[in-house]
Scaffold this motif. Structure first.
Motif, PDB file in Angstrom:
ATOM      1  N   UNK A 220     -66.388 -38.447  45.034  1.00 55.16           N
ATOM      2  CA  UNK A 220     -65.091 -38.276  45.680  1.00 55.16           C
ATOM      3  C   UNK A 220     -64.935 -36.843  46.177  1.00 55.16           C
ATOM      4  N   UNK A 221     -64.253 -36.707  47.298  1.00 54.51           N
ATOM      5  CA  UNK A 221     -63.883 -35.390  47.801  1.00 54.51           C
ATOM      6  C   UNK A 221     -62.502 -35.040  47.269  1.00 54.51           C
ATOM      7  N   UNK A 229     -62.141 -28.429  50.088  1.00 57.65           N
ATOM      8  CA  UNK A 229     -62.710 -29.704  49.665  1.00 57.65           C
ATOM      9  C   UNK A 229     -64.045 -29.497  48.954  1.00 57.65           C
ATOM     10  N   UNK A 230     -64.173 -30.169  47.786  1.00 59.16           N
ATOM     11  CA  UNK A 230     -65.421 -30.143  47.034  1.00 59.16           C
ATOM     12  C   UNK A 230     -65.734 -31.556  46.571  1.00 59.16           C
ATOM     13  N   UNK A 231     -67.018 -31.822  46.367  1.00 61.67           N
ATOM     14  CA  UNK A 231     -67.462 -33.163  45.984  1.00 61.67           C
ATOM     15  C   UNK A 231     -67.549 -33.260  44.460  1.00 61.67           C
ATOM     16  N   UNK A 232     -66.961 -34.330  43.910  1.00 63.68           N
ATOM     17  CA  UNK A 232     -66.988 -34.580  42.471  1.00 63.68           C
ATOM     18  C   UNK A 232     -67.595 -35.955  42.212  1.00 63.68           C
ATOM     19  N   UNK A 250     -58.645 -44.028  32.727  1.00 64.30           N
ATOM     20  CA  UNK A 250     -59.108 -42.774  32.137  1.00 64.30           C
ATOM     21  C   UNK A 250     -60.278 -42.290  32.980  1.00 64.30           C
ATOM     22  N   UNK A 251     -60.319 -41.003  33.264  1.00 64.13           N
ATOM     23  CA  UNK A 251     -61.388 -40.497  34.115  1.00 64.13           C
ATOM     24  C   UNK A 251     -61.908 -39.145  33.678  1.00 64.13           C
ATOM     25  N   UNK A 252     -63.165 -38.905  34.003  1.00 64.12           N
ATOM     26  CA  UNK A 252     -63.789 -37.596  33.821  1.00 64.12           C
ATOM     27  C   UNK A 252     -64.653 -37.347  35.045  1.00 64.12           C
ATOM     28  N   UNK A 253     -64.644 -36.128  35.545  1.00 55.51           N
ATOM     29  CA  UNK A 253     -65.351 -35.826  36.794  1.00 55.51           C
ATOM     30  C   UNK A 253     -66.237 -34.606  36.604  1.00 55.51           C
ATOM     31  N   UNK A 254     -67.257 -34.511  37.435  1.00 57.82           N
ATOM     32  CA  UNK A 254     -68.180 -33.376  37.407  1.00 57.82           C
ATOM     33  C   UNK A 254     -68.315 -32.833  38.830  1.00 57.82           C
ATOM     34  N   UNK A 257     -70.700 -30.276  43.973  1.00 61.91           N
ATOM     35  CA  UNK A 257     -70.694 -29.791  45.353  1.00 61.91           C
ATOM     36  C   UNK A 257     -71.985 -29.039  45.679  1.00 61.91           C
ATOM     37  N   UNK A 258     -72.394 -28.126  44.792  1.00 65.83           N
ATOM     38  CA  UNK A 258     -73.621 -27.365  45.048  1.00 65.83           C
ATOM     39  C   UNK A 258     -74.839 -28.281  45.062  1.00 65.83           C
ATOM     40  N   UNK A 259     -74.840 -29.279  44.170  1.00 61.91           N
ATOM     41  CA  UNK A 259     -75.970 -30.201  44.140  1.00 61.91           C
ATOM     42  C   UNK A 259     -76.066 -30.998  45.437  1.00 61.91           C
ATOM     43  N   UNK A 260     -74.917 -31.448  45.953  1.00 63.33           N
ATOM     44  CA  UNK A 260     -74.920 -32.198  47.210  1.00 63.33           C
ATOM     45  C   UNK A 260     -75.408 -31.320  48.360  1.00 63.33           C
ATOM     46  N   UNK A 261     -74.993 -30.056  48.358  1.00 63.49           N
ATOM     47  CA  UNK A 261     -75.472 -29.152  49.402  1.00 63.49           C
ATOM     48  C   UNK A 261     -76.982 -28.959  49.300  1.00 63.49           C
TER      49      UNK A 261
END
Length: 474
Positions: A220-221, A229-232, A250-254, A257-261
């Motif tokens: 998700x952006x 905007x960053x990617x999670x 319930x949610x947890x995100x990481x 963004x750097x990995x996608x780049x």
């Protein structure tokens, strides 16, 4: 106000229970000695208070209640019996005697004993219940503190939303990413915190999880405060209420963004490498074809059959090299140039087999497992197949004898070991061919390059097995 006073009394009582816990662990003799002291204090009060002379048992009840509450029902039973004995001896006629002269005295003693024993049992049961509740509250508070520590200690955003998408719980990381204090974040929806298109995509993913009741992992952006905007990578699961109904998620995100780049940069670099590799392969293949053409032209001017055979062998081996470069491609994961061995060997057999079989009644059967190799090892493997296949088709079936040649590459044993097998049901190779022939020596050398071993099996027919450890890419 009533509520705070009631809460204060409850806190005081709970605190008292906690402070009195060590008393219950005293030795039995100490508990009974202290119980006797309380009974004697009540006895003294009864003895010197003339206004309660008509009630021999009343002032003994506090000792029963207090000993049962502080210690256990055994102490309460002891207080009841000791109080009864003192009351009979000192306060019931005839005094200084344990004799009961009338029915009324017997009944009063019996009632006191029953009330005392029942009171001791009930008070201990209540005390145990309160102790259990206090212990449960302590355990719950400890678990909540642990959970709070885990949620707040993780570097990733953790959140809980209701069915309408409103935040009902979030850790400090979530609040920092969304640019609001935690208390102001509660009750907000994503549409209140970020651009419409981003919020719409996130809320759609949330609704999918709640409606399907299936956990989901989705990229998700998110509009991060101060960063854009960053990617999670978000992991979301349904949140159920006490009745088992979906109450939210319930949610947890990481933050990836750097990995996608980096992945985008790697894909771009691989695409450039693929273009460069294609150009190089095309040039090398053209050069090899030029060499093959020159050898073919030279063959026309050669009259020695041995020299012609050597030129044919050279052309065949150069064709193997050309086929490797034709099959070379870039592996997406790490940009390594690799060859699909199954396609490569199948193409090689399809080219060499018909050319050597011609119209003879010989069947060529192939079976190759999927494996990828770097160019150098693919060349060695292809040359080995080329030599062994040519030997079988040249020597195994003289005078149009029918037969079958099998070429197989299969997983052999464990730890990436493979076996290449070339077999025929013909008359076998001549002694000079498999002991001292150029092709045989070449196959042995290729086996050493691949770190494997080669074995010839005869008769009937000829079966050559080349076992190669760790053939695939590592």
């Amino acid at each position: 106000m009533p509520a705070p006073n009631a809460e204060s009394r409850q806190d005081f009582f709970v605190g008292l229970i906690k402070r009195l816990r060590p008393v219950r662990g005293l030795p039995t003799w100490a508990r009974y000695l202290m119980t006797a002291g309380m009974v004697l204090l009540c006895f003294c009060a009864r003895y010197f208070l003339t206004e309660v002379q008509g009630s021999p048992f009343l002032l003994f009840l506090p000792s029963i209640v207090l000993s049962s509450f502080l210690f256990d029902r055994g102490s309460g039973f002891f207080a009841t019996l000791f109080s009864t004995a003192l009351a009979i001896y000192f306060f019931i006629e005839p005094r200084s005697s344990f004799t009961l002269q009338d029915v009324g005295s017997v009944l009063s003693v019996a009632v006191f004993l029953g009330v005392g024993l029942f009171t001791a049992a009930i008070i201990e049961a209540l005390r145990n219940t309160v102790d259990a509740l206090v212990t449960s509250e302590e355990s719950l508070a400890s678990n909540l503190n642990l959970l709070e520590g885990v949620i707040e200690g993780t570097p990733d955003p953790i959140f809980v939303k209701d069915k309408e998408g409103r935040y009902v719980q979030a850790n400090a990381v979530t609040a920092r990413i969304l640019g609001l204090p935690k208390d102001l974040l509660i009750g907000k929806r994503d549409r209140d915190l970020m651009p419409k298109e981003l919020a719409k995509a996130i809320e759609a993913a949330d609704q999918t999880v709640m409606q399907s009741q299936v956990p989901s992992v989705v990229e998700e952006l998110v509009n991060v405060a101060g960063q854009g905007q960053r990617c999670f990578l978000s992991t979301k699961a349904p949140w159920y209420d006490a009745n088992g109904h979906v109450a939210g998620l319930i949610g947890i995100a990481r933050d990836i963004h750097e990995r996608k780049q980096s992945e985008t940069a790697v894909r771009s670099a691989n695409a450039q490498k693929e273009v460069l590799l294609y150009d190089i392969n095309h040039r090398v293949k053209n050069h090899l074809q030029s060499v093959i053409s020159l050898l073919a032209m030279s063959k026309r001017r050669v009259e020695d059959p041995v020299a012609e055979a050597e030129i044919d062998n050279a052309v065949s081996r150069l064709s193997v090299l050309a086929r490797v470069y034709d099959r070379l491609h870039v592996k997406d994961e790490d940009g390594t140039a690799v060859v699909n061995v199954r396609e490569f060997l199948q193409g090689l057999c399809d080219e060499v087999g018909p050319a050597l079989i011609g119209l003879r009644p010989i069947a060529l059967r192939t079976a190759f497992d999927e494996v990828e190799l770097d160019a150098g090892r693919a060349v060695s493997l292809g040359l080995a197949v080329n030599e062994l296949l040519q030997n079988s088709l040249k020597y195994a079936f003289p005078d149009d004898t029918p037969g079958v040649v099998t070429v197989r590459l299969s997983h052999h044993g464990s730890d990436g070991e493979y076996a290449l097998e070339v077999a025929d049901d013909g008359i076998g190779l001549p002694e000079t061919a498999w002991r001292t022939g150029t092709g045989t020596r070449l196959v042995r050398a290729l086996a050493q390059q691949l770190g494997g071993s080669v074995t010839w099996h005869e008769p009937p027919g000829t079966r050559v097995e080349l076992v190669i450890p760790k053939l695939g890419l590592t």
